[in-house]
Every structure is written in structure tokens, then in C-alpha cells.
Design a protein around this motif. Sequence first.
Motif, PDB file in Angstrom:
ATOM      1  N   ILE A  20       0.831  -1.204   0.000  1.00  0.00           N
ATOM      2  CA  ILE A  20       0.000   0.000   0.000  1.00  0.00           C
ATOM      3  C   ILE A  20       0.868   1.258   0.000  1.00  0.00           C
ATOM      4  N   GLY A  21       1.924   1.225   0.821  1.00  0.00           N
ATOM      5  CA  GLY A  21       2.839   2.361   0.853  1.00  0.00           C
ATOM      6  C   GLY A  21       3.517   2.583  -0.488  1.00  0.00           C
ATOM      7  N   ILE A  22       3.954   1.494  -1.113  1.00  0.00           N
ATOM      8  CA  ILE A  22       4.601   1.584  -2.422  1.00  0.00           C
ATOM      9  C   ILE A  22       3.620   2.050  -3.480  1.00  0.00           C
ATOM     10  N   TYR A  23       2.384   1.552  -3.412  1.00  0.00           N
ATOM     11  CA  TYR A  23       1.320   1.940  -4.352  1.00  0.00           C
ATOM     12  C   TYR A  23       1.131   3.461  -4.325  1.00  0.00           C
ATOM     13  N   ILE A  24       1.014   4.006  -3.118  1.00  0.00           N
ATOM     14  CA  ILE A  24       0.807   5.450  -2.969  1.00  0.00           C
ATOM     15  C   ILE A  24       2.009   6.227  -3.509  1.00  0.00           C
ATOM     16  N   TYR A  25       3.205   5.743  -3.180  1.00  0.00           N
ATOM     17  CA  TYR A  25       4.417   6.423  -3.657  1.00  0.00           C
ATOM     18  C   TYR A  25       4.515   6.367  -5.178  1.00  0.00           C
ATOM     19  N   ALA A  26       4.242   5.191  -5.754  1.00  0.00           N
ATOM     20  CA  ALA A  26       4.302   5.033  -7.209  1.00  0.00           C
ATOM     21  C   ALA A  26       3.297   5.944  -7.903  1.00  0.00           C
ATOM     22  N   GLY A  58       3.476   6.595 -19.465  1.00  0.00           N
ATOM     23  CA  GLY A  58       2.122   6.901 -19.038  1.00  0.00           C
ATOM     24  C   GLY A  58       1.207   6.914 -20.253  1.00  0.00           C
ATOM     25  N   LEU A  59      -0.066   6.920 -20.027  1.00  0.00           N
ATOM     26  CA  LEU A  59      -1.002   6.963 -21.146  1.00  0.00           C
ATOM     27  C   LEU A  59      -0.866   8.255 -21.949  1.00  0.00           C
ATOM     28  N   ASN A  60      -0.201   9.244 -21.368  1.00  0.00           N
ATOM     29  CA  ASN A  60       0.039  10.496 -22.090  1.00  0.00           C
ATOM     30  C   ASN A  60       1.321  10.447 -22.920  1.00  0.00           C
ATOM     31  N   GLY A  61       2.009   9.296 -22.905  1.00  0.00           N
ATOM     32  CA  GLY A  61       3.201   9.117 -23.729  1.00  0.00           C
ATOM     33  C   GLY A  61       4.510   9.473 -23.060  1.00  0.00           C
ATOM     34  N   VAL A  62       4.466  10.031 -21.850  1.00  0.00           N
ATOM     35  CA  VAL A  62       5.682  10.425 -21.131  1.00  0.00           C
ATOM     36  C   VAL A  62       6.274   9.221 -20.405  1.00  0.00           C
ATOM     37  N   GLN A  63       7.623   9.130 -20.393  1.00  0.00           N
ATOM     38  CA  GLN A  63       8.290   8.011 -19.716  1.00  0.00           C
ATOM     39  C   GLN A  63       7.815   7.908 -18.268  1.00  0.00           C
ATOM     40  N   ASN A  64       7.515   6.671 -17.850  1.00  0.00           N
ATOM     41  CA  ASN A  64       6.902   6.420 -16.551  1.00  0.00           C
ATOM     42  C   ASN A  64       7.939   6.027 -15.498  1.00  0.00           C
ATOM     43  N   GLN A  65       8.261   6.954 -14.598  1.00  0.00           N
ATOM     44  CA  GLN A  65       9.215   6.674 -13.523  1.00  0.00           C
ATOM     45  C   GLN A  65       8.624   5.804 -12.424  1.00  0.00           C
ATOM     46  N   ALA A  66       7.318   5.635 -12.449  1.00  0.00           N
ATOM     47  CA  ALA A  66       6.661   4.809 -11.429  1.00  0.00           C
ATOM     48  C   ALA A  66       6.845   3.315 -11.699  1.00  0.00           C
ATOM     49  N   ARG A  67       7.201   2.949 -12.919  1.00  0.00           N
ATOM     50  CA  ARG A  67       7.243   1.543 -13.331  1.00  0.00           C
ATOM     51  C   ARG A  67       8.069   0.644 -12.403  1.00  0.00           C
ATOM     52  N   PRO A  68       9.357   0.914 -12.163  1.00  0.00           N
ATOM     53  CA  PRO A  68      10.131  -0.003 -11.313  1.00  0.00           C
ATOM     54  C   PRO A  68       9.605  -0.077  -9.886  1.00  0.00           C
ATOM     55  N   VAL A  69       9.090   1.037  -9.388  1.00  0.00           N
ATOM     56  CA  VAL A  69       8.540   1.067  -8.030  1.00  0.00           C
ATOM     57  C   VAL A  69       7.279   0.201  -7.965  1.00  0.00           C
ATOM     58  N   ALA A  70       6.410   0.362  -8.952  1.00  0.00           N
ATOM     59  CA  ALA A  70       5.159  -0.401  -8.987  1.00  0.00           C
ATOM     60  C   ALA A  70       5.423  -1.897  -9.156  1.00  0.00           C
ATOM     61  N   ILE A  71       6.408  -2.254  -9.996  1.00  0.00           N
ATOM     62  CA  ILE A  71       6.743  -3.668 -10.195  1.00  0.00           C
ATOM     63  C   ILE A  71       7.268  -4.268  -8.898  1.00  0.00           C
ATOM     64  N   ALA A  72       8.078  -3.494  -8.173  1.00  0.00           N
ATOM     65  CA  ALA A  72       8.572  -3.962  -6.871  1.00  0.00           C
ATOM     66  C   ALA A  72       7.401  -4.178  -5.918  1.00  0.00           C
ATOM     67  N   GLY A  73       6.422  -3.276  -5.973  1.00  0.00           N
ATOM     68  CA  GLY A  73       5.255  -3.391  -5.106  1.00  0.00           C
ATOM     69  C   GLY A  73       4.434  -4.631  -5.382  1.00  0.00           C
ATOM     70  N   ILE A  74       4.162  -4.907  -6.647  1.00  0.00           N
ATOM     71  CA  ILE A  74       3.345  -6.071  -6.985  1.00  0.00           C
ATOM     72  C   ILE A  74       4.102  -7.367  -6.680  1.00  0.00           C
ATOM     73  N   THR A  75       5.427  -7.347  -6.814  1.00  0.00           N
ATOM     74  CA  THR A  75       6.240  -8.523  -6.486  1.00  0.00           C
ATOM     75  C   THR A  75       6.171  -8.830  -4.998  1.00  0.00           C
ATOM     76  N   ILE A  76       6.287  -7.796  -4.170  1.00  0.00           N
ATOM     77  CA  ILE A  76       6.187  -7.969  -2.721  1.00  0.00           C
ATOM     78  C   ILE A  76       4.799  -8.474  -2.339  1.00  0.00           C
TER      79      ILE A  76
END
Length: 209
Positions: A20-26, A58-76
Motif C-alpha cells: 500500500i505504501g509503495i502503491y501510494i508512492y508510485a 504513461g497513457l500520455n506518452g511520457v516516460q513512466n518513472q513509477a514503473r520499477p517502483v510499482a513492479i517492486a510493489g506487486i512482487t512484494i
Amino acid sequence: MLNPKGLLKFLPTIGILVFIGIYIYASKLYPGGSLADINSAGFDWLNNHWCNLMRENGLNGVQNQARPVAIAGITILCGSMIIFFFQFADHFEKSRNWKIIIRISGTVGMLSASFIFTKYHDIMTTILSVFGTLVIIGMLRALHKNQLTVLMVMGVFCMIIVGLNNFFYYNENLTQYSPIVQKTAFLLILSWTVCLNLTINKSVLKQWL
């Protein structure tokens, strides 16, 4: 007094809280774009799916910095849930066959969930839904046999919301509502899991209290 060995029994709950914490941060790192407005800035809690955080852009075409954080979150989260399914089967289920069903279904479902960020997103989502439904059925059966009515009713609601989530996601006329249904499903399932994890280890909690 807290001890490391006893704390390990609560890994599913700890993993969920970390997720949940990672989700919010991502969500704060997501560049923007949603179902409602492809040019919007930031993460829209009403109109973005969780998996949007794991896109390369992102859906707006801009590089998504949240990706590695979100992947770490779903893995945990998935690792924590696999541990939980084994805990549940060992604690509540006496049938050897149903123990195996809960363990295998839970593991397969969580492994598929951990790969929803790939190009096989829809396939992984379908696998997760099928095995997730199967493991919830197994859990409901065990809770019924153990006469844990409140927890069983919570599980029924979880199964209903999982079905609704898929219905909204795959129905073009209702897709716009699926992000909020998805978050509701997350909230209900994770809350149910925490309640079950605490119930399984209530003897440890009594020792600490």
C-alpha cells in the motif's frame, strides 16, 4: 514481547502494508494520462488502473518513472499472498486435496499477477481471475466448515467484486468505471486477507498483548 520468529507469521500483513505504501508512492511518480483524459497530469485515482503504474510510458506518452517502483510493489504483494495461502491451507483445511488446491491455485494466481506488467497483461489477468476464483472457493469452503461466518461472508463479497471487476473491465460500455471497481476489489481482498492472517495467528497476538 515481540520476537522475530513470531513476527514472521505476519509477513502477509506486513507485505500488504508495504505494498500500500509503495502503491501510494508510485502513484506520485506516474506522469499522467487516464481513461477519462489521455492528456491529464499525474495519477487519477478514479480513472487510472493499478497496472497503468507499471507501463513503460504513461497513457500520455511520457516516460513512466513509477514503473520499477510499482513492479517492486506487486512482487512484494504476490510473494506475501503466496505465503498467506500456504498459511491458510495449513491452519483451516483438513482435506489433503483441498490443501493442494488452495496452495497451487493461490501460487499460480499470484505468479500470473506478478507478470501483468508484460505484454501478456490480458492473459495474465484472465489466469489470475480463474485461479483467484478457485482459491477463494476453497477458502470459503474451509471457513464454512470452521463456522467462521463473518469471514466467510467477507469472502463472498470478495468473490462478487472480482467478478464485477472482470465484467466492467471487458465490457466496452463499462470500462470507464473499472478503475474504481478494481480499487474496491483491492481494498476488500487485502482487508479480508489481513483479517484472516490475524485470525490464524491470534494466539501469537495474545502473547504479545
